[in-house]
Design an enzyme around this catalytic site. Structure first.
Site, mmCIF file in Angstrom:
data_model
loop_
_atom_site.group_PDB
_atom_site.id
_atom_site.type_symbol
_atom_site.label_atom_id
_atom_site.label_comp_id
_atom_site.label_asym_id
_atom_site.label_seq_id
_atom_site.Cartn_x
_atom_site.Cartn_y
_atom_site.Cartn_z
ATOM 1 N N ASP A 1 7.750 105.245 32.484
ATOM 2 C CA ASP A 1 7.195 105.607 30.531
ATOM 3 C C ASP A 1 8.402 106.992 29.994
ATOM 4 O O ASP A 1 8.613 107.412 30.693
ATOM 5 C CB ASP A 1 5.621 106.716 31.111
ATOM 6 C CG ASP A 1 5.289 107.680 29.669
ATOM 7 O OD1 ASP A 1 6.001 107.582 28.721
ATOM 8 O OD2 ASP A 1 4.680 107.467 29.557
ATOM 9 N N SER B 1 -1.709 110.070 25.625
ATOM 10 C CA SER B 1 -0.696 110.740 25.727
ATOM 11 C C SER B 1 -1.308 112.351 25.217
ATOM 12 O O SER B 1 -1.993 113.019 25.563
ATOM 13 C CB SER B 1 0.652 110.371 24.291
ATOM 14 O OG SER B 1 1.384 111.180 24.331
ATOM 15 N N HIS C 1 5.234 103.694 27.350
ATOM 16 C CA HIS C 1 4.379 103.981 26.717
ATOM 17 C C HIS C 1 3.230 104.026 26.419
ATOM 18 O O HIS C 1 2.374 104.810 25.126
ATOM 19 C CB HIS C 1 5.154 105.639 26.397
ATOM 20 C CG HIS C 1 4.034 106.735 25.881
ATOM 21 N ND1 HIS C 1 3.238 107.996 27.112
ATOM 22 C CD2 HIS C 1 3.859 107.824 24.941
ATOM 23 C CE1 HIS C 1 3.433 109.032 26.375
ATOM 24 N NE2 HIS C 1 2.765 107.976 25.326
#
Lengths: 280, 280
Positions: free
Chosen positions: B227, B149, B259
């Site tokens: 996600d 991320s 995610h």
């Protein structure tokens, strides 16, 4: 018994889910985890139950053990309940990390104020197992059990008190003889009353093994040699008791490992494979 | 630069440690994790750096990724720093989970009140790497970088801004083009000033890739198809930018993964193996 899906996350090709339900035995809502490996889409699978240790909820095992990788590899479902009732606000249930909330010890309490709700033994045997059998695509009767610390002992007593119910049992760093260690003495005194009232031996694996009467049983005991709580665990007491009984014990010491999930994660694959062999 | 060992746990035959030190770049004490696989006892090993995402400390990756198993298998050290300075109590540093503490974005801030301490880029490159090289038994120069991320983007910009420094780079669900997504716009505006002042492109992988000038470079981008933050991530923008540059991109979509670290844990083994191949 209605189940609510709390969360679902895809991992290792399958799904790690958390469910909640109203527990009749415990008188409160309870959560438990279920890992469904990818094989669960096609066929019924065996189940391994995991019982966690002091202070844990269902989350610790799910987040830290890495067991999903091996459950996916072998094609087994893993179910892991919480460690006590929650949210009841019984006076004294949250004063210490080793008693009350997070510390149900997988027994049925007989003393006030605990006896109405602290019934984790009946919860697992009479409520969770039927609920799993009724709601998920499992091979009924093909089940094993394992756990860690307080939950390792829980796995042992559930197997010893229910001969033949579980195909195999294993424990990481279990509290093998709670009647003689501080954690166990504290919990048993409060949940069951003084030792001389005679109830403790019904909930102590080292005592239960002496009177085990059932199909051949093997206890796989896993123990880190650098466990910071070793004085609470007494694996030799259990092994010694097994010698005079019909129960076999395998005690594996792991050099330099401590009591943490870093240790559990290292050997959980061996345990899943061990149970898988007994389940097939 | 003195290091203090905060914790050490044996796992997968090696040791997961956490160290702390006083950071000159950030002006506060910082912690970082190091996993030493068993091979580290005998010889110098390559290092993979892991950069974590928004809200994480060094603990999330250590506890949830399961990377130690693969680091042990391949014989690589993994180093994972924290995601921002901590404990400074700069006004506004803890008002939101996506800015300030836990959200350093691996850049050097240029605006008050952030520019003195929010220097995660220089911290990693000029402080952490030398510190690792000086204190541990590593193969100096044999290093790769990966992240998740915000940290996936961090890995990309550190590799793009330092041609040849890392042998390979990979990212799980990276914020590929922070200049055009809400997380990035918020952070860049506060750390760097308005976009028209021209600094943003120095810290945006999709912009940096267009001017990359160095040894052949391949970006391994991993992305879950489910996600929940996909609208913040824009992997297609990065892949499109790579087409007009000398940088190769591999974009792997993972069906139904979200995610979370459940997703990271599933594929971290593939990434460790990918970096291991580039490091040997």
């Amino acid at each position: 018994m209605a189940l609510t899906e709390v969360s679902g996350n895809k991992t290792f090709g399958g799904w790690q889910k958390v469910f909640s339900h109203e527990s009749n035995q415990l008188g409160c809502p309870m959560k438990f985890g279920v890992y469904f490996p990818p094989q669960a889409e096609d066929r019924k699978l065996p189940v391994i139950y995991w019982l966690s240790g002091l202070t844990c909820s269902e989350a610790n095992f799910i987040e830290k053990s890495g067991a999903q990788r091996y459950a996916s590899q072998y094609g087994v479902i893993i179910v892991n309940p919480d460690t006590s009732p929650r949210g009841l606000n019984i006076p004294g249930d949250s004063d210490a990390w080793d008693f009350g909330v997070g510390a149900g010890f997988y027994l049925n309490a007989t003393r006030d104020p605990w006896k109405t709700n602290y019934r984790m033994y009946d919860y697992i045997i009479s409520e969770l197992l039927p609920l799993v059998n009724q709601n998920f695509n499992v091979l009924e009767g093909q089940q094993s059990i394992m756990g860690h610390s307080m939950g390792g002992h829980g796995a042992l007593i559930l197997a010893l008190k229910n001969p033949g119910l579980f195909k195999s049992v294993s424990a990481f760093a279990p509290i093998c003889n709670p009647s003689v260690c501080p954690w166990g003495i504290k919990a048993f005194t409060k949940y069951l009353g003084p030792q001389d009232e005679g109830q403790w031996s019904q909930w102590d694996a080292t005592e239960l093994v002496k009177t085990y009467n059932g199909p051949p049983l093997e206890l796989l005991i896993d123990q880190g040699s650098s466990d910071q709580f070793l004085s609470q665990l007494n694996p030799e007491n259990l092994v010694e008791a097994c010698k005079s009984s019909g129960v076999a014990a395998i005690l594996k010491y792991r050099d330099s490992y401590n009591h943490s999930y870093y240790y559990v994660a290292t050997f959980i694959g061996e345990h899943v494979e061990y149970h898988f062999r007994h389940l097939n």
